[in-house]
Scaffold this motif. Sequence first.
Motif, PDB file in Angstrom:
ATOM      1  N   TRP A  36       1.506   8.552   4.512  1.00 11.70           N
ATOM      2  CA  TRP A  36       2.599   8.548   5.499  1.00 11.70           C
ATOM      3  C   TRP A  36       3.933   9.104   4.393  1.00 11.70           C
TER       4      TRP A  36
ATOM      5  N   PHE B 154       5.137   2.603  -3.435  1.00 16.48           N
ATOM      6  CA  PHE B 154       3.807   1.865  -3.916  1.00 16.48           C
ATOM      7  C   PHE B 154       3.066   3.061  -4.186  1.00 16.48           C
ATOM      8  N   ALA B 155       2.898   4.096  -3.668  1.00 20.99           N
ATOM      9  CA  ALA B 155       2.012   5.271  -4.024  1.00 20.99           C
ATOM     10  C   ALA B 155       2.388   5.421  -5.699  1.00 20.99           C
TER      11      ALA B 155
ATOM     12  N   LEU C 116       9.406   2.375   0.650  1.00 19.69           N
ATOM     13  CA  LEU C 116       8.163   1.500   0.379  1.00 19.69           C
ATOM     14  C   LEU C 116       7.203   2.188   0.116  1.00 19.69           C
ATOM     15  N   THR C 117       6.593   3.096   1.123  1.00 15.54           N
ATOM     16  CA  THR C 117       5.301   3.963   0.813  1.00 15.54           C
ATOM     17  C   THR C 117       5.361   4.769  -0.442  1.00 15.54           C
ATOM     18  N   LEU C 118       6.402   5.345  -0.773  1.00 17.36           N
ATOM     19  CA  LEU C 118       6.444   6.397  -1.950  1.00 17.36           C
ATOM     20  C   LEU C 118       6.439   5.347  -3.153  1.00 17.36           C
TER      21      LEU C 118
ATOM     22  N   LEU D 134      -5.421   1.262   1.316  1.00 18.89           N
ATOM     23  CA  LEU D 134      -3.890   0.774   1.681  1.00 18.89           C
ATOM     24  C   LEU D 134      -2.989   1.889   0.673  1.00 18.89           C
ATOM     25  N   PHE D 135      -3.655   2.247  -0.554  1.00 15.22           N
ATOM     26  CA  PHE D 135      -2.723   3.298  -1.241  1.00 15.22           C
ATOM     27  C   PHE D 135      -2.846   4.768  -0.485  1.00 15.22           C
TER      28      PHE D 135
ATOM     29  N   ALA E  34      -0.457   4.531   2.491  1.00 10.86           N
ATOM     30  CA  ALA E  34       0.996   4.612   1.996  1.00 10.86           C
ATOM     31  C   ALA E  34       1.444   6.005   1.702  1.00 10.86           C
ATOM     32  N   ALA E  35       0.538   6.685   0.763  1.00 10.27           N
ATOM     33  CA  ALA E  35       0.654   8.006   0.259  1.00 10.27           C
ATOM     34  C   ALA E  35       0.561   9.074   1.132  1.00 10.27           C
TER      35      ALA E  35
ATOM     36  N   TYR F 139       1.284   2.577  -7.849  1.00  9.49           N
ATOM     37  CA  TYR F 139      -0.297   2.580  -7.937  1.00  9.49           C
ATOM     38  C   TYR F 139      -0.787   3.760  -8.907  1.00  9.49           C
TER      39      TYR F 139
END
Lengths: 307, 302, 358
Positions: free
Chosen positions: B96, A49-50, A45-47, B89-90, B93-94, A53
């Motif tokens: 993490w 999204f990053a 999820l986080t990767l 938020l970015f 997330a990045a 983005y």
Amino acid sequence: MDHLTIIGWSRAEFIGYRCHPQLDTDKNLMNFILKQPSVLPGFALTLGFALFYLSVIVLIPLSGLFVKTSTLSWEQFWNIVTNSRAVASYQLTFGASLVGSLINGLFGSIIAWVLVRYRFPGRSIVDALVDLPFALPTAVAGITLAAIYASNGWIGRYLEPFGIKVAFTPLGVLVALTFIGLPFVVRSVQPVLQDLDKEVEEAATTLGANRWQTFRAVIVPELWPALLTGIAMAFARAVGEYGSVIFIAGNMPLKSEITPLLIMTKLEQYDYAGATALGVVMLVASFALALAINLLQWWSNARRSNQ
Amino acid sequence: MKSLSITSTKDLLWKDSLTTESPLIRRLLIGTALLYLTFFLFIPLAAVFAEALKDGIVAYVESLLNEDALASIRLTLLVAAVAVPLNALFGVAAAWAIAKFDFVGKQILITLIDMPLAVSPVISGLIYVLLFGLQGWFGPWLADHDIKIMFALPGIVLATIFVTVPFVARELIPLMQSQGREEEEAAITLGASGWQMFVHITLPNIKWSLLYGVILCNARAMGEFGAVSVVSGHIRGLTNTMPLHVEILYNEYNAVSAFAVASLLTLLAVVTLAVKAIVERKTHFPTIVADPMSEVQTGSIR
Amino acid sequence: MSIQVDHVTKRFGAFVVLNDVSLHVQEGELVALLGPSGCGKTTLLRILAGLEKPDRGRIFLHGTEATNRRVTERRVGFVFQHYALFRHMTVAENVAFGLTVQPRSLRPSPARIQERVRELLTLVQLQAMAGRYPSQLSGGQRQRVALARALAVEPKLLLLDEPFGALDAKVRKELRRWLRRLHDELHITGILVTHDQEEALEVADRVVVMHQGNVEQIGTPDEVYEHPASPFVCQFLGDVNVFHGRAVQERNFPALPPLPDGELVAPVGTVDEREITFVRPHDLDLNRNRMNPAQVEAIVRYVLTAGSRVRIELIAQNSTQAIEVELTKERYRELNLREGEVVFVHPRRRQVFKILRS
């Protein structure tokens, strides 16, 4: 008895096994070599999204710059980027950035030294304020510097009698670029100075070195990589700077016009191709500098962690 | 009281050290440093407020209550209100993904995050003009559908996001890397769900750095000049952010009003630095306490 | 909860961390995984907890397969090497964490949680520290908080990763005994990882000696110490003198004098095989006169009389290698040795292993 070879009590062999628990290779392996699944949630999820983005905000727009340049022929590109006005702007931008970052290299080191080694009233406030050029909007810095270095300004009026004009001359560009580069040297030298082992200096003293010899032979070599990194970062920041310069520079073509401003001028004249070509030159220079800074930082960290 | 100004034991050592300079050289160095900072920091800082208040407090307040000034303040707040939460938020997330997992291409990702810092602000604006401007990739399509990105709010927001992408992530990555993953793993073995782990363990551990990252990101978002200048179109009362408004006023020789608006931005910068100082004190207090003496010290810092 | 580890293999890249490891732990047992750094013991523990997944092989918990069961469903208590205490929570909040994150339907009432925390802190003797933060505790106290926190969710299995690794020697010894007593009271199945042989031998019911991803030996502390299955186990468990010798055909002219009862742990082979002989310092005896033609002649180099036993370092007459001997005080006084004197060395017990030629 000659058929018996005694290799003896071999306690030494075991010492190798009794490593300090923190060096347990089980853990080191996991941290550094492995690309293993983990019980911690949220990786995909986080990767995801990053990456999404960054692609939308950074990657696609930046690649657009290169695509746009490719619509120019090589000759057109070359003519734009070697035009005399462009070359003059490079000279000013890179020259003033270099001088400014070297000035900061000297005074930034002194400031870092004073902040780490000495105690004086107001030290913590000074320490906090060093970052001001980083936090202050560049337009504010620009109008303020222009106001105080103008011929009737707080500082400018004392320079005027000596025939020194700062505002609206290349010297003004230098002042602005020195201002915005200040935090970089201080903040990269400061932590190294803080981590420096006092015992090493004491050792040098017990071996008969005087203070200056200790400084030259023991302290400077330790600081060198961090200092270079700081200077390079200040230089990189200065090269791209726009806001703080344009108010104080005077912006005369061939004389006091920096490259970012020239790009801006071309944009305002709807010369997108020209702006793009100069933009590519700046971008390539920035990436080269970023690479150099990364290498310097890597060197600096390697030196520090080797101890 | 006694240890409030002491941030680490190293500070103590240097003061008592035999290996230091003679008082003369010491004073000379402190003097040089302060003189340099006077010219490049203290005088400019004071000048902002002096220029803003040159015609008195009434003129100052009037400058701020001017309709265009208020419009620029509203626009700046709006831009920051969109850009900062997205970048926060970015950043979380990045950070993490980068700090808690090992994966191929991690270094490339970190480099990508840092890239906007290496790019000149003018170019940060230029790339969006090339995408969304009339001659850009999507320009004709956007014009056909009557969508305005350039010289309008979306363009300003995009350019601002680009410039401030790295700030939250850069604050969090080194911190979360140094904290390791054991605390989170412990939470999972104790039965916490992913969300519970994040809220109860990860977030409290990063809250101060996250706060500073957000504040710094916000300061840069509100103060961005070059990139926004390229994409804004400088329409008074509509697409002028505070820094652009400062520029216009200054170019109109309305110095008092320009410095009045600038003084607000300067206050923002000063608050940002204050938060930074507080956060550093919060995150750097000693964590390993083996002997009772230092236990006392920790107690008083808290 | 009984544990069955069935042919588990784990690789990190090209590095084989666990090589076909099998293991059975009975309900209520306390087992130590013992080995040097990098032997795979921590990885095995993390696989049991569900923090890692094996590449091959299966894990059975309480008779049912749990290889793919998630960590939250395994009901294990895991005590991390550096404790992994939540630094922003007080001791009481740390201990309560596992209970407060339970689904609402299972979660005890706040009052019940408080009561449980109090019980656990009493158990680990930290009632007075409930309001402190981890940074305000000593290493040993943090260790006990970590244990209480792991016990709060009433795990069926307690896993401890180097539980005493970061503590100084004295605290370590105290905590070791305390853990043993605690285990006897709670009767919970426990596995602890350690690189300290003394710790493993003192605390555990059974010891699993591991080396380079393989299980070298599984047995009670007595078994592994007295009857090591491999040269590695013999060397790893305490100090030992190593003799490289060639086996000879006739038993009446062996590399070392025959033991009184002629016992050999590993069979001695033919003339072409090299063998290696291990003798612990306290299994060597000294004589002033040669009793047997095969005794090793040596010179006394140092005598260390401090401590409960006397340690003597010898130099063999026909080599420059050192031999360490440990004698009781009585025996030492009886011999009345001085540094520089000639003695004859005689093993009471020894371990002989063949070295296989490749």
